[in-house]
Design a protein around this motif. Structure first.
Motif, PDB file in Angstrom:
ATOM      1  N   UNK B  49       0.852  -1.186   0.000  1.00  0.00           N
ATOM      2  CA  UNK B  49       0.000   0.000   0.000  1.00  0.00           C
ATOM      3  C   UNK B  49       0.886   1.235   0.000  1.00  0.00           C
ATOM      4  N   UNK B  50       0.619   2.120  -0.932  1.00  0.00           N
ATOM      5  CA  UNK B  50       1.351   3.378  -0.964  1.00  0.00           C
ATOM      6  C   UNK B  50       0.529   4.409  -0.199  1.00  0.00           C
ATOM      7  N   UNK B  51       1.111   4.977   0.834  1.00  0.00           N
ATOM      8  CA  UNK B  51       0.362   5.924   1.655  1.00  0.00           C
ATOM      9  C   UNK B  51       1.327   6.897   2.319  1.00  0.00           C
ATOM     10  N   UNK B  52       0.757   7.934   2.937  1.00  0.00           N
ATOM     11  CA  UNK B  52       1.599   8.975   3.529  1.00  0.00           C
ATOM     12  C   UNK B  52       2.071   8.589   4.921  1.00  0.00           C
ATOM     13  N   UNK B  53       1.329   7.718   5.589  1.00  0.00           N
ATOM     14  CA  UNK B  53       1.750   7.313   6.924  1.00  0.00           C
ATOM     15  C   UNK B  53       1.323   5.877   7.152  1.00  0.00           C
ATOM     16  N   UNK B  54       1.911   5.266   8.178  1.00  0.00           N
ATOM     17  CA  UNK B  54       1.544   3.893   8.474  1.00  0.00           C
ATOM     18  C   UNK B  54       0.066   3.805   8.862  1.00  0.00           C
ATOM     19  N   UNK B  55      -0.394   4.838   9.583  1.00  0.00           N
ATOM     20  CA  UNK B  55      -1.798   4.842  10.010  1.00  0.00           C
ATOM     21  C   UNK B  55      -2.731   4.869   8.811  1.00  0.00           C
ATOM     22  N   UNK B  56      -2.387   5.699   7.843  1.00  0.00           N
ATOM     23  CA  UNK B  56      -3.253   5.802   6.665  1.00  0.00           C
ATOM     24  C   UNK B  56      -3.222   4.499   5.864  1.00  0.00           C
ATOM     25  N   UNK B  57      -2.060   3.842   5.806  1.00  0.00           N
ATOM     26  CA  UNK B  57      -1.962   2.555   5.110  1.00  0.00           C
ATOM     27  C   UNK B  57      -2.816   1.512   5.824  1.00  0.00           C
TER      28      UNK B  57
END
Lengths: 84, 84
Positions: B49-57
């Motif tokens: 998953x490409x995301x801005x933060x681990x939480x968002x992923x």
């Protein structure tokens, strides 16, 4: 004799195409979930093994994988012993 | 944007019968592997998953589980974020 909890992961080999994963990836995109890639789907197996030592339980789990749970032509497996 | 590796385990609920697990347990006993019990079989899914933060992923992974990967009537899921 102690009861060991064992978790086994059986996944398609990295070099092989995984059509089920490709289909799920398409489904996720259709649902509007972007930023996801490289979906691969395998089996997760949990079992309990009664054995005299952790080593002997692990050997039994290896044997189960080789004889029945995983097909080495298409899959690899990882065994994890869980405290319990 | 960072790429997160996610491992998802989808297993049949503990209170439900797992006929696939029962069949495999029978197969293992027929192969002469004793001391094994309580075999349960589910799915193991890996994705990136490409995301801005681990939480968002992780939120995205939760959404994927709820919308497509797991059927809450029969299955529960566990999400594990892997370093990388």
């Amino acid at each position: 004799m102690t009861t060991y909890h064992v978790q086994i992961k059986v996944m398609p080999l990295k070099d092989l195409l995984d059509p089920q994963g490709k289909a799920v990836l398409g489904g996720l995109h259709n649902l509007g979930l972007n930023g996801i890639s490289d979906v691969r789907i395998g089996k997760h197996i949990t079992l309990q093994i009664e054995a005299e030592s952790e080593l002997s339980a692990k050997t039994k789990a290896e044997e189960a994988c080789k004889k029945l749970l995983a097909n080495p032509v298409m899959e690899f497996y990882e065994i994890e012993m869980v405290q319990g």
